[in-house]
Design a protein around this motif. Structure first.
Motif, PDB file in Angstrom:
ATOM      1  N   VAL A   1     -27.996  -5.323   6.994  1.00  0.00           N
ATOM      2  CA  VAL A   1     -27.470  -4.360   6.043  1.00  0.00           C
ATOM      3  C   VAL A   1     -25.952  -4.365   6.078  1.00  0.00           C
ATOM      4  O   VAL A   1     -25.334  -4.561   7.127  1.00  0.00           O
ATOM      5  CB  VAL A   1     -28.010  -2.942   6.338  1.00  0.00           C
ATOM      6  N   GLN A   2     -25.353  -4.185   4.918  1.00  0.00           N
ATOM      7  CA  GLN A   2     -23.912  -4.015   4.800  1.00  0.00           C
ATOM      8  C   GLN A   2     -23.633  -2.761   4.006  1.00  0.00           C
ATOM      9  O   GLN A   2     -24.379  -2.406   3.088  1.00  0.00           O
ATOM     10  CB  GLN A   2     -23.281  -5.214   4.089  1.00  0.00           C
ATOM     11  N   LEU A   3     -22.556  -2.091   4.378  1.00  0.00           N
ATOM     12  CA  LEU A   3     -22.082  -0.955   3.603  1.00  0.00           C
ATOM     13  C   LEU A   3     -20.887  -1.436   2.791  1.00  0.00           C
ATOM     14  O   LEU A   3     -19.882  -1.871   3.358  1.00  0.00           O
ATOM     15  CB  LEU A   3     -21.688   0.199   4.516  1.00  0.00           C
ATOM     16  N   VAL A   4     -21.029  -1.386   1.483  1.00  0.00           N
ATOM     17  CA  VAL A   4     -20.014  -1.935   0.586  1.00  0.00           C
ATOM     18  C   VAL A   4     -19.222  -0.793  -0.024  1.00  0.00           C
ATOM     19  O   VAL A   4     -19.782   0.043  -0.747  1.00  0.00           O
ATOM     20  CB  VAL A   4     -20.667  -2.792  -0.511  1.00  0.00           C
ATOM     21  N   GLU A   5     -17.921  -0.794   0.257  1.00  0.00           N
ATOM     22  CA  GLU A   5     -17.047   0.276  -0.216  1.00  0.00           C
ATOM     23  C   GLU A   5     -16.279  -0.165  -1.449  1.00  0.00           C
ATOM     24  O   GLU A   5     -15.991  -1.340  -1.638  1.00  0.00           O
ATOM     25  CB  GLU A   5     -16.056   0.649   0.881  1.00  0.00           C
ATOM     26  N   SER A   6     -15.902   0.816  -2.250  1.00  0.00           N
ATOM     27  CA  SER A   6     -15.056   0.548  -3.411  1.00  0.00           C
ATOM     28  C   SER A   6     -14.297   1.815  -3.764  1.00  0.00           C
ATOM     29  O   SER A   6     -14.651   2.908  -3.306  1.00  0.00           O
ATOM     30  CB  SER A   6     -15.902   0.090  -4.604  1.00  0.00           C
ATOM     31  N   GLY A   7     -13.230   1.663  -4.558  1.00  0.00           N
ATOM     32  CA  GLY A   7     -12.522   2.819  -5.078  1.00  0.00           C
ATOM     33  C   GLY A   7     -11.162   3.082  -4.482  1.00  0.00           C
ATOM     34  O   GLY A   7     -10.455   3.989  -4.936  1.00  0.00           O
ATOM     35  N   GLY A   8     -10.763   2.322  -3.486  1.00  0.00           N
ATOM     36  CA  GLY A   8      -9.434   2.537  -2.922  1.00  0.00           C
ATOM     37  C   GLY A   8      -8.354   2.040  -3.858  1.00  0.00           C
ATOM     38  O   GLY A   8      -8.629   1.453  -4.911  1.00  0.00           O
ATOM     39  N   GLY A   9      -7.092   2.295  -3.475  1.00  0.00           N
ATOM     40  CA  GLY A   9      -5.995   1.830  -4.305  1.00  0.00           C
ATOM     41  C   GLY A   9      -4.726   2.600  -4.036  1.00  0.00           C
ATOM     42  O   GLY A   9      -4.603   3.304  -3.031  1.00  0.00           O
ATOM     43  N   LEU A  10      -3.786   2.449  -4.961  1.00  0.00           N
ATOM     44  CA  LEU A  10      -2.482   3.102  -4.870  1.00  0.00           C
ATOM     45  C   LEU A  10      -2.426   4.247  -5.871  1.00  0.00           C
ATOM     46  O   LEU A  10      -2.764   4.057  -7.044  1.00  0.00           O
ATOM     47  CB  LEU A  10      -1.386   2.086  -5.169  1.00  0.00           C
ATOM     48  N   VAL A  11      -1.988   5.394  -5.416  1.00  0.00           N
ATOM     49  CA  VAL A  11      -1.904   6.569  -6.285  1.00  0.00           C
ATOM     50  C   VAL A  11      -0.679   7.384  -5.886  1.00  0.00           C
ATOM     51  O   VAL A  11      -0.252   7.356  -4.732  1.00  0.00           O
ATOM     52  CB  VAL A  11      -3.199   7.408  -6.177  1.00  0.00           C
ATOM     53  N   GLN A  12      -0.122   8.100  -6.842  1.00  0.00           N
ATOM     54  CA  GLN A  12       1.003   8.973  -6.548  1.00  0.00           C
ATOM     55  C   GLN A  12       0.521  10.263  -5.901  1.00  0.00           C
ATOM     56  O   GLN A  12      -0.633  10.690  -6.102  1.00  0.00           O
ATOM     57  CB  GLN A  12       1.766   9.290  -7.831  1.00  0.00           C
ATOM     58  N   ALA A  13       1.403  10.889  -5.160  1.00  0.00           N
ATOM     59  CA  ALA A  13       1.085  12.182  -4.554  1.00  0.00           C
ATOM     60  C   ALA A  13       0.638  13.161  -5.633  1.00  0.00           C
ATOM     61  O   ALA A  13       1.218  13.208  -6.726  1.00  0.00           O
ATOM     62  CB  ALA A  13       2.294  12.726  -3.811  1.00  0.00           C
ATOM     63  N   GLY A  14      -0.412  13.904  -5.310  1.00  0.00           N
ATOM     64  CA  GLY A  14      -0.987  14.837  -6.267  1.00  0.00           C
ATOM     65  C   GLY A  14      -2.115  14.243  -7.087  1.00  0.00           C
ATOM     66  O   GLY A  14      -2.816  14.979  -7.792  1.00  0.00           O
ATOM     67  N   GLY A  15      -2.280  12.945  -6.994  1.00  0.00           N
ATOM     68  CA  GLY A  15      -3.307  12.265  -7.764  1.00  0.00           C
ATOM     69  C   GLY A  15      -4.666  12.314  -7.091  1.00  0.00           C
ATOM     70  O   GLY A  15      -4.849  12.953  -6.051  1.00  0.00           O
ATOM     71  N   SER A  16      -5.622  11.607  -7.704  1.00  0.00           N
ATOM     72  CA  SER A  16      -7.009  11.616  -7.226  1.00  0.00           C
ATOM     73  C   SER A  16      -7.548  10.200  -7.140  1.00  0.00           C
ATOM     74  O   SER A  16      -7.131   9.304  -7.886  1.00  0.00           O
ATOM     75  CB  SER A  16      -7.894  12.430  -8.175  1.00  0.00           C
ATOM     76  N   LEU A  17      -8.491  10.021  -6.229  1.00  0.00           N
ATOM     77  CA  LEU A  17      -9.259   8.790  -6.109  1.00  0.00           C
ATOM     78  C   LEU A  17     -10.682   9.158  -5.725  1.00  0.00           C
ATOM     79  O   LEU A  17     -10.904  10.202  -5.087  1.00  0.00           O
ATOM     80  CB  LEU A  17      -8.681   7.861  -5.039  1.00  0.00           C
ATOM     81  N   ARG A  18     -11.609   8.284  -6.080  1.00  0.00           N
ATOM     82  CA  ARG A  18     -13.002   8.471  -5.684  1.00  0.00           C
ATOM     83  C   ARG A  18     -13.484   7.216  -4.990  1.00  0.00           C
ATOM     84  O   ARG A  18     -13.483   6.134  -5.577  1.00  0.00           O
ATOM     85  CB  ARG A  18     -13.888   8.771  -6.892  1.00  0.00           C
TER      86      ARG A  18
END
Length: 121
Positions: A2-19
């Motif tokens: 089994v592998q756990l596959v992650e996604s959704g990271g990145g670069l964002v400005q302060a105050g922003g959002s990521l999932r």
């Protein structure tokens, strides 16, 4: 395997959002607790949030009120909604799951490969 596959990271400005998302790569017999951890440069890995198969969620004090962990058991997936991001949230984020791949197998912890989250000021 089994592998756990992650996604959704990145670069964002302060105050922003990521999932962030993390999904198991194969069919799983049973998943207990799922969670997110992070590791900033020069620091130890720390718990961000956990969510058991049934019961209440748990958050690090530093992210309470800003991050929300959730899971979709049908998809063997855990999510981390991150709002009001701060530069100090910059780290590699890892998902973890305590799971059993088969009915006769042991429950053990699996880790994702990590995804970079960078928050600029």
């Amino acid at each position: 395997q089994v592998q756990l596959v992650e996604s959704g990271g990145g670069l964002v400005q302060a105050g922003g959002s990521l999932r962030l998302s993390c999904a198991a790569s194969i069919s799983i017999f049973s998943i207990n607790t799922m969670g997110w951890y992070r590791q900033a440069p020069g620091k130890q890995r720390e718990l961000v949030a956990t969510i058991p198969s049934g019961g209440s969620t748990n958050y690090a004090d530093s992210v309470k009120g800003r991050f929300t962990i959730s899971r979709d058991n049908a998809k063997n997936t855990v999510y981390l909604q991150m709002n009001s991001l701060k530069p100090e949230d910059t780290a590699v984020y890892y998902c973890a799951a305590d799971l059993q791949t088969t009915a006769w197998g042991n429950m053990r912890r699996y880790w994702g490969q990590g995804t970079q989250v960078t928050v600029s000021s």
